[in-house]
Design an enzyme around this catalytic site. Structure first.
Site, PDB file in Angstrom:
ATOM      1  N   ARG A  88       0.853  -1.197   0.000  1.00 20.42           N
ATOM      2  CA  ARG A  88       0.000   0.000   0.000  1.00 20.42           C
ATOM      3  C   ARG A  88       0.888   1.245   0.000  1.00 20.42           C
ATOM      4  O   ARG A  88       2.095   1.163   0.177  1.00 20.42           O
ATOM      5  CB  ARG A  88      -0.907   0.020   1.237  1.00 20.42           C
ATOM      6  N   GLY A  89       0.253   2.400  -0.143  1.00 22.04           N
ATOM      7  CA  GLY A  89       0.974   3.648   0.027  1.00 22.04           C
ATOM      8  C   GLY A  89       1.167   3.957   1.506  1.00 22.04           C
ATOM      9  O   GLY A  89       0.626   3.278   2.379  1.00 22.04           O
ATOM     10  N   ASP A  91       3.536   5.105   5.082  1.00 18.79           N
ATOM     11  CA  ASP A  91       4.690   4.641   5.839  1.00 18.79           C
ATOM     12  C   ASP A  91       4.261   3.533   6.800  1.00 18.79           C
ATOM     13  O   ASP A  91       3.494   2.655   6.436  1.00 18.79           O
ATOM     14  CB  ASP A  91       5.331   5.833   6.569  1.00 18.79           C
ATOM     15  N   TYR A  94       0.258   0.807  12.817  1.00 20.91           N
ATOM     16  CA  TYR A  94      -0.031  -0.301  13.742  1.00 20.91           C
ATOM     17  C   TYR A  94      -1.489  -0.702  13.609  1.00 20.91           C
ATOM     18  O   TYR A  94      -2.368   0.153  13.451  1.00 20.91           O
ATOM     19  CB  TYR A  94       0.249   0.154  15.179  1.00 20.91           C
ATOM     20  N   MET A 161      -4.724   6.002   7.107  1.00 23.52           N
ATOM     21  CA  MET A 161      -5.180   5.498   5.813  1.00 23.52           C
ATOM     22  C   MET A 161      -4.001   5.200   4.902  1.00 23.52           C
ATOM     23  O   MET A 161      -2.988   5.901   4.937  1.00 23.52           O
ATOM     24  CB  MET A 161      -6.095   6.522   5.123  1.00 23.52           C
ATOM     25  N   GLY A 173      -6.885   0.268   3.049  1.00 23.49           N
ATOM     26  CA  GLY A 173      -7.938   1.184   3.449  1.00 23.49           C
ATOM     27  C   GLY A 173      -7.601   2.017   4.665  1.00 23.49           C
ATOM     28  O   GLY A 173      -6.622   2.763   4.654  1.00 23.49           O
ATOM     29  N   ALA A 175      -7.711   2.570   9.241  1.00 21.90           N
ATOM     30  CA  ALA A 175      -7.688   1.965  10.577  1.00 21.90           C
ATOM     31  C   ALA A 175      -8.088   3.031  11.578  1.00 21.90           C
ATOM     32  O   ALA A 175      -7.364   4.011  11.775  1.00 21.90           O
ATOM     33  CB  ALA A 175      -6.301   1.419  10.888  1.00 21.90           C
ATOM     34  N   CYS A 191       3.136   6.556  10.767  1.00 19.31           N
ATOM     35  CA  CYS A 191       3.020   7.128   9.420  1.00 19.31           C
ATOM     36  C   CYS A 191       4.233   7.971   9.047  1.00 19.31           C
ATOM     37  O   CYS A 191       4.169   8.804   8.135  1.00 19.31           O
ATOM     38  CB  CYS A 191       1.731   7.934   9.279  1.00 19.31           C
TER      39      CYS A 191
END
Length: 234
Positions: A88-89, A91, A94, A161, A173, A175, A191
């Site tokens: 995914r995109g 960084d 958790y 996201m 998606g 969290a 992130c």
């Protein structure tokens, strides 16, 4: 255009197993789109929205910096956590108990072909949900996700996201921290953003626990309205 979205509730499920499952649904949709184009067919593609809760896990996006994981393999094991580099995109983030994770696997050709709009609508879904609890959640310029007290020294992230898209088909998606153990965020630079805190809905509301099913229902209500979708359940 098929705007029906099949909602699936997976309960508590291992991250890797869920990732594999997402990949299969994602591939099935891509394969059908390719078949439609090659054979000049018009078979409708399916859309899915998966709700899941993961055991403790850290995931690093393809553009992420591995140094943002601040603990060793041994410390990961001691905390009963796992770690994956994924596609995914974004960084590092958790996932864990008390967190609602949502994976929309949508063919955006059924809705709109605009990834920026897609991310903003996912954020809006969360913002509207939190507003029902009296919280003013916001976007933070240049930082995907949903935050509280943006532009102040007390800015804190409540929803992360990160998505992947190919041929307008999405996966991964968001969290949303609902009853999350925030101590697990101390082991990462969330992130990749330093000097900003994270929070959870139960902390903001001063409650021991918030009803996770209630939050899922509210998220789904706002998703349906924003995406002009219809819902079916597996």
């Amino acid at each position: 255009m098929n705007k029906e979205v099949e909602v699936q509730y997976l309960g508590v499920k291992d991250y890797k197993d869920t990732w594999d499952y997402q990949e299969q649904l994602f591939k099935n949709t891509l394969d059908l789109k390719i078949k439609n184009r090659r054979e000049e067919l018009d078979i409708p593609t399916k859309n899915y929205f998966i709700f899941v809760e993961h055991p403790h896990v850290y995931t690093l996006g393809k553009s992420g910096d591995a140094s943002n994981l601040l603990i060793s393999d041994e410390e990961l094991k001691a905390r009963n956590a796992t770690y994956y580099k994924i596609n995914r995109g974004g960084d590092i983030t958790y996932h864990g108990p008390g967190q609602i994770v949502g994976y929309p696997i949508l063919d955006l050709d059924n809705f709109f072909t605009d990834i920026h709009k897609y991310l903003r609508l996912l954020e809006e879904m969360v913002i509207l949900t939190l507003a029902e609890y009296g919280l003013k959640a916001e976007r933070s310029p240049g930082e995907t996700g949903v935050w509280l007290d943006v532009g102040t020294p007390f800015a804190r992230k409540i929803c992360a996201m990160g998505v992947r898209a190919s041929r307008w088909v999405t996966m991964h998606g968001f969290a949303l921290n609902v009853n999350a153990d925030l101590g697990y965020f101390d082991n990462i630079v969330p992130c990749g953003i330093k000097d900003k805190a994270v929070t959870s809905l139960n902390v903001e509301l001063g409650r021991k626990e918030v009803d996770m099913v209630e939050i899922q229902q509210k998220l789904l209500k706002h998703f349906t309205n924003l995406f002009e979708a219809t819902i079916s359940k597996s």
